[in-house]
Design a protein around this motif. Sequence first.
Motif, PDB file in Angstrom:
ATOM      1  N   ASP A  49       0.823  -1.212   0.000  1.00  0.00           N
ATOM      2  CA  ASP A  49       0.000   0.000   0.000  1.00  0.00           C
ATOM      3  C   ASP A  49       0.855   1.260   0.000  1.00  0.00           C
ATOM      4  O   ASP A  49       0.582   2.215  -0.728  1.00  0.00           O
ATOM      5  CB  ASP A  49      -0.931   0.022   1.217  1.00  0.00           C
ATOM      6  CG  ASP A  49      -2.100  -0.940   1.096  1.00  0.00           C
ATOM      7  OD1 ASP A  49      -2.370  -1.428  -0.029  1.00  0.00           O
ATOM      8  OD2 ASP A  49      -2.742  -1.207   2.129  1.00  0.00           O
ATOM      9  N   ILE A  50       1.901   1.254   0.821  1.00  0.00           N
ATOM     10  CA  ILE A  50       2.777   2.428   0.916  1.00  0.00           C
ATOM     11  C   ILE A  50       3.536   2.643  -0.384  1.00  0.00           C
ATOM     12  O   ILE A  50       3.598   3.764  -0.906  1.00  0.00           O
ATOM     13  CB  ILE A  50       3.743   2.285   2.114  1.00  0.00           C
ATOM     14  CG1 ILE A  50       2.948   2.294   3.422  1.00  0.00           C
ATOM     15  CG2 ILE A  50       4.788   3.389   2.097  1.00  0.00           C
ATOM     16  CD1 ILE A  50       3.749   1.835   4.631  1.00  0.00           C
ATOM     17  N   ILE A  51       4.096   1.572  -0.923  1.00  0.00           N
ATOM     18  CA  ILE A  51       4.861   1.686  -2.183  1.00  0.00           C
ATOM     19  C   ILE A  51       3.949   2.137  -3.320  1.00  0.00           C
ATOM     20  O   ILE A  51       4.307   3.016  -4.107  1.00  0.00           O
ATOM     21  CB  ILE A  51       5.575   0.357  -2.512  1.00  0.00           C
ATOM     22  CG1 ILE A  51       6.655   0.063  -1.463  1.00  0.00           C
ATOM     23  CG2 ILE A  51       6.184   0.396  -3.920  1.00  0.00           C
ATOM     24  CD1 ILE A  51       7.224  -1.351  -1.522  1.00  0.00           C
ATOM     25  N   GLU A  52       2.756   1.553  -3.404  1.00  0.00           N
ATOM     26  CA  GLU A  52       1.812   1.958  -4.450  1.00  0.00           C
ATOM     27  C   GLU A  52       1.416   3.428  -4.303  1.00  0.00           C
ATOM     28  O   GLU A  52       1.303   4.146  -5.303  1.00  0.00           O
ATOM     29  CB  GLU A  52       0.563   1.081  -4.417  1.00  0.00           C
ATOM     30  CG  GLU A  52       0.774  -0.297  -4.966  1.00  0.00           C
ATOM     31  CD  GLU A  52      -0.446  -1.194  -4.849  1.00  0.00           C
ATOM     32  OE1 GLU A  52      -0.454  -2.240  -5.522  1.00  0.00           O
ATOM     33  OE2 GLU A  52      -1.391  -0.868  -4.094  1.00  0.00           O
ATOM     34  N   SER A  53       1.223   3.869  -3.077  1.00  0.00           N
ATOM     35  CA  SER A  53       0.871   5.267  -2.838  1.00  0.00           C
ATOM     36  C   SER A  53       1.984   6.196  -3.323  1.00  0.00           C
ATOM     37  O   SER A  53       1.718   7.210  -3.992  1.00  0.00           O
ATOM     38  CB  SER A  53       0.604   5.489  -1.347  1.00  0.00           C
ATOM     39  OG  SER A  53       0.390   6.850  -1.073  1.00  0.00           O
ATOM     40  N   GLU A  54       3.216   5.845  -2.995  1.00  0.00           N
ATOM     41  CA  GLU A  54       4.348   6.669  -3.423  1.00  0.00           C
ATOM     42  C   GLU A  54       4.520   6.625  -4.938  1.00  0.00           C
ATOM     43  O   GLU A  54       4.824   7.640  -5.567  1.00  0.00           O
ATOM     44  CB  GLU A  54       5.635   6.249  -2.711  1.00  0.00           C
ATOM     45  CG  GLU A  54       5.604   6.433  -1.202  1.00  0.00           C
ATOM     46  CD  GLU A  54       5.368   7.857  -0.723  1.00  0.00           C
ATOM     47  OE1 GLU A  54       5.502   8.810  -1.518  1.00  0.00           O
ATOM     48  OE2 GLU A  54       5.038   8.029   0.464  1.00  0.00           O
ATOM     49  N   MET A  55       4.297   5.458  -5.549  1.00  0.00           N
ATOM     50  CA  MET A  55       4.379   5.362  -7.012  1.00  0.00           C
ATOM     51  C   MET A  55       3.267   6.182  -7.662  1.00  0.00           C
ATOM     52  O   MET A  55       3.477   6.806  -8.707  1.00  0.00           O
ATOM     53  CB  MET A  55       4.280   3.909  -7.464  1.00  0.00           C
ATOM     54  CG  MET A  55       5.530   3.122  -7.254  1.00  0.00           C
ATOM     55  SD  MET A  55       5.298   1.436  -7.895  1.00  0.00           S
ATOM     56  CE  MET A  55       6.950   0.818  -7.739  1.00  0.00           C
TER      57      MET A  55
END
Length: 131
Positions: free
Chosen positions: A87-93
């Motif tokens: 979730d965090i990585i997708e949000s940053e991407m």
Amino acid sequence: MDNEICKDFQETVAQFTLRHKSILDILSKINESGAKVNRATVKAVTQCGCVSIEASKHTWPEEADLSDLSAILDSDLYGHVCPDCQDIIESEMGKLLFYITALCNSINLDLHDVLNKELKKVLTLGKFTLR
């Protein structure tokens, strides 16, 4: 990527790019967002531990040709990103994509065209793209 999705996303980004309208702001936000993607990925390793990195010099047999390298080389990443880290990585991407799209808007490029040109280049060059 579907043209409608690209168009909708690009129009939405244009509508909501207010604070960072300057090309300089957009460029700095792209760098910042890229760093945050990197940091979120590193935290998956160092804080969560859902994935690990086991890296060393990549070697391959001398007789291997370019078409063999994909099967021989790996990403050095082991495990699976947990749902929280994902979730965090997708949000940053997503934020990175927002600012890349804002850059497209700023210099009058069509996001769909950019993606299509890159796809055609990769498909044409195949493994010779060497990325």
